[in-house]
Design a protein around this motif. Structure first.
Motif, mmCIF file in Angstrom:
data_model
loop_
_atom_site.group_PDB
_atom_site.id
_atom_site.type_symbol
_atom_site.label_atom_id
_atom_site.label_comp_id
_atom_site.label_asym_id
_atom_site.label_seq_id
_atom_site.Cartn_x
_atom_site.Cartn_y
_atom_site.Cartn_z
ATOM 1 N N ILE A 1 -21.929 -17.525 -46.909
ATOM 2 C CA ILE A 1 -23.135 -16.779 -47.381
ATOM 3 C C ILE A 1 -23.442 -17.250 -48.880
ATOM 4 N N LEU A 2 -24.568 -17.661 -49.242
ATOM 5 C CA LEU A 2 -24.834 -18.242 -50.454
ATOM 6 C C LEU A 2 -25.826 -17.331 -51.321
ATOM 7 N N GLU A 3 -26.181 -17.427 -52.507
ATOM 8 C CA GLU A 3 -27.231 -16.994 -53.255
ATOM 9 C C GLU A 3 -28.081 -18.174 -53.525
ATOM 10 N N ALA A 4 -29.391 -17.906 -53.500
ATOM 11 C CA ALA A 4 -30.510 -19.120 -53.582
ATOM 12 C C ALA A 4 -31.866 -18.442 -54.209
ATOM 13 N N VAL A 5 -32.407 -19.427 -54.754
ATOM 14 C CA VAL A 5 -33.747 -19.151 -55.551
ATOM 15 C C VAL A 5 -34.973 -19.758 -54.302
ATOM 16 N N VAL A 6 -35.817 -18.759 -54.109
ATOM 17 C CA VAL A 6 -36.989 -19.289 -53.211
ATOM 18 C C VAL A 6 -38.016 -20.115 -53.852
ATOM 19 N N THR A 7 -38.345 -21.403 -53.087
ATOM 20 C CA THR A 7 -39.249 -22.303 -53.750
ATOM 21 C C THR A 7 -40.268 -22.334 -53.167
ATOM 22 N N ILE B 1 -25.837 -19.329 -44.065
ATOM 23 C CA ILE B 1 -26.051 -20.706 -43.555
ATOM 24 C C ILE B 1 -25.676 -20.722 -41.856
ATOM 25 N N ILE B 2 -26.752 -20.787 -41.035
ATOM 26 C CA ILE B 2 -26.433 -20.865 -39.719
ATOM 27 C C ILE B 2 -26.254 -22.212 -39.121
ATOM 28 N N GLY B 3 -26.736 -23.160 -39.612
ATOM 29 C CA GLY B 3 -26.805 -24.558 -39.391
ATOM 30 C C GLY B 3 -27.150 -25.656 -40.373
ATOM 31 N N THR B 4 -26.100 -26.715 -40.470
ATOM 32 C CA THR B 4 -26.244 -27.637 -41.304
ATOM 33 C C THR B 4 -26.541 -29.178 -40.491
ATOM 34 N N ARG B 5 -27.161 -29.919 -41.013
ATOM 35 C CA ARG B 5 -27.425 -31.238 -40.727
ATOM 36 C C ARG B 5 -27.393 -32.293 -41.929
ATOM 37 N N VAL B 6 -26.227 -33.340 -41.675
ATOM 38 C CA VAL B 6 -25.825 -34.123 -42.632
ATOM 39 C C VAL B 6 -26.339 -35.324 -42.288
ATOM 40 N N ASP B 7 -26.966 -35.903 -43.328
ATOM 41 C CA ASP B 7 -27.456 -37.520 -43.436
ATOM 42 C C ASP B 7 -26.623 -38.228 -44.478
ATOM 43 N N ALA B 8 -26.789 -39.495 -44.643
ATOM 44 C CA ALA B 8 -26.116 -40.232 -45.437
ATOM 45 C C ALA B 8 -26.103 -39.794 -46.775
ATOM 46 N N GLU C 1 -27.905 -36.822 -47.832
ATOM 47 C CA GLU C 1 -28.462 -35.445 -48.025
ATOM 48 C C GLU C 1 -28.063 -34.874 -47.011
ATOM 49 N N ILE C 2 -27.953 -33.279 -47.287
ATOM 50 C CA ILE C 2 -27.590 -32.224 -46.474
ATOM 51 C C ILE C 2 -28.760 -31.150 -46.470
ATOM 52 N N PHE C 3 -29.169 -30.918 -45.154
ATOM 53 C CA PHE C 3 -29.959 -29.854 -44.825
ATOM 54 C C PHE C 3 -29.440 -28.631 -44.322
ATOM 55 N N CYS C 4 -29.891 -27.524 -44.502
ATOM 56 C CA CYS C 4 -29.444 -26.270 -43.879
ATOM 57 C C CYS C 4 -30.415 -25.434 -43.415
ATOM 58 N N VAL C 5 -30.184 -24.625 -42.594
ATOM 59 C CA VAL C 5 -31.007 -23.620 -41.873
ATOM 60 C C VAL C 5 -30.134 -22.357 -42.163
ATOM 61 N N GLY C 6 -30.951 -21.351 -42.460
ATOM 62 C CA GLY C 6 -30.317 -20.058 -43.058
ATOM 63 C C GLY C 6 -30.960 -18.782 -42.285
ATOM 64 N N THR C 7 -30.397 -17.674 -42.657
ATOM 65 C CA THR C 7 -30.842 -16.258 -41.982
ATOM 66 C C THR C 7 -30.520 -15.330 -42.903
ATOM 67 N N ILE C 8 -31.363 -14.334 -42.969
ATOM 68 C CA ILE C 8 -31.319 -13.199 -44.143
ATOM 69 C C ILE C 8 -31.414 -11.662 -42.942
ATOM 70 N N LYS C 9 -31.207 -12.111 -41.733
ATOM 71 C CA LYS C 9 -31.356 -11.213 -40.702
ATOM 72 C C LYS C 9 -29.884 -10.334 -40.330
ATOM 73 N N ASP C 10 -29.118 -10.111 -41.381
ATOM 74 C CA ASP C 10 -27.806 -9.540 -41.225
ATOM 75 C C ASP C 10 -27.622 -8.623 -42.265
ATOM 76 N N ASP C 11 -26.386 -7.719 -42.102
ATOM 77 C CA ASP C 11 -26.132 -6.605 -43.210
ATOM 78 C C ASP C 11 -25.794 -7.435 -44.453
ATOM 79 N N PHE C 12 -26.204 -6.779 -45.655
ATOM 80 C CA PHE C 12 -26.073 -7.195 -46.887
ATOM 81 C C PHE C 12 -26.787 -8.427 -47.359
ATOM 82 N N LEU C 13 -27.483 -8.972 -46.679
ATOM 83 C CA LEU C 13 -28.429 -9.910 -47.030
ATOM 84 C C LEU C 13 -29.866 -9.982 -47.309
ATOM 85 N N GLY C 14 -30.271 -10.657 -48.056
ATOM 86 C CA GLY C 14 -31.937 -10.523 -48.518
ATOM 87 C C GLY C 14 -32.146 -10.633 -49.890
#
Length: 177
Positions: A84-90, A146-153, A155-168
């Protein structure tokens, strides 16, 4: 998640940096070269916290450079699936939104946003609940999983969700204004 680990690196130094400040020059070059970079194996190097050892230099054939093996301690940031992470929408668009948690960019698809939130186009695109009480737009803070990560040499890319309790949305600067 943050980790404190020990890494090694071979540093090349030009002879003009030799002298009484050799170690300080080596450490400053190490900080400039390493801090803020990403390796797929360890994650993002946030800061160097200490130097464990500097080995004996080896003169490179054909050049005047000397290679020093350096062992150093550093703080690294590496996101994991389920974290679980806190992030700023860009960026917000009809496909979902992008958010940043430090150096990591996270994409949240519209399918991973609660069903009661609709996309609203316009000069400030956003996702709004049907009653208008919650709004996801640029610069607002969200708590996501975070529900998924992809690691390059490099860079790291992530896919997340806010469709769960206490998220949003946790903070919307536009609502406070």
């Amino acid at each position: 998640m943050f980790f404190h680990i020990v890494l090694e690196r071979n540093m090349q130094l030009h002879p003009r940096f030799f002298g009484r400040n050799l170690r300080e020059n080596l450490v400053s070059k190490l900080m400039k070269d390493v801090e803020g970079t990403c390796s797929g194996r360890h994650g993002f190097v946030v800061a160097i916290t200490g130097i464990e050892s500097v080995g004996k230099g080896l003169i490179r054939d054909g050049t005047a450079f000397v290679t020093f093996p350096v062992k150093y301690q550093c703080v690294v940031f590496r996101p994991f699936k389920g974290e679980i992470l806190e992030a700023v929408v860009t960026l917000v668009n009809k496909m979902g939104f992008f958010a940043e948690a430090g150096p990591v960019q996270i994409f949240v698809s519209k399918h991973l946003i609660p069903d009661d939130m609709e996309f609203q186009a316009g000069d400030m695109p956003n996702y709004t609940t049907s009653d208008g009480s919650v709004k996801i737009q640029k610069e607002c803070e969200v708590r996501l999983k975070i529900i998924g990560t992809r690691v390059d040499a490099t860079e790291i890319f992530c896919v997340g969700t806010i469709k769960d309790d206490f998220l949003g949305v946790i903070n919307d600067p536009a609502a406070a204004a």
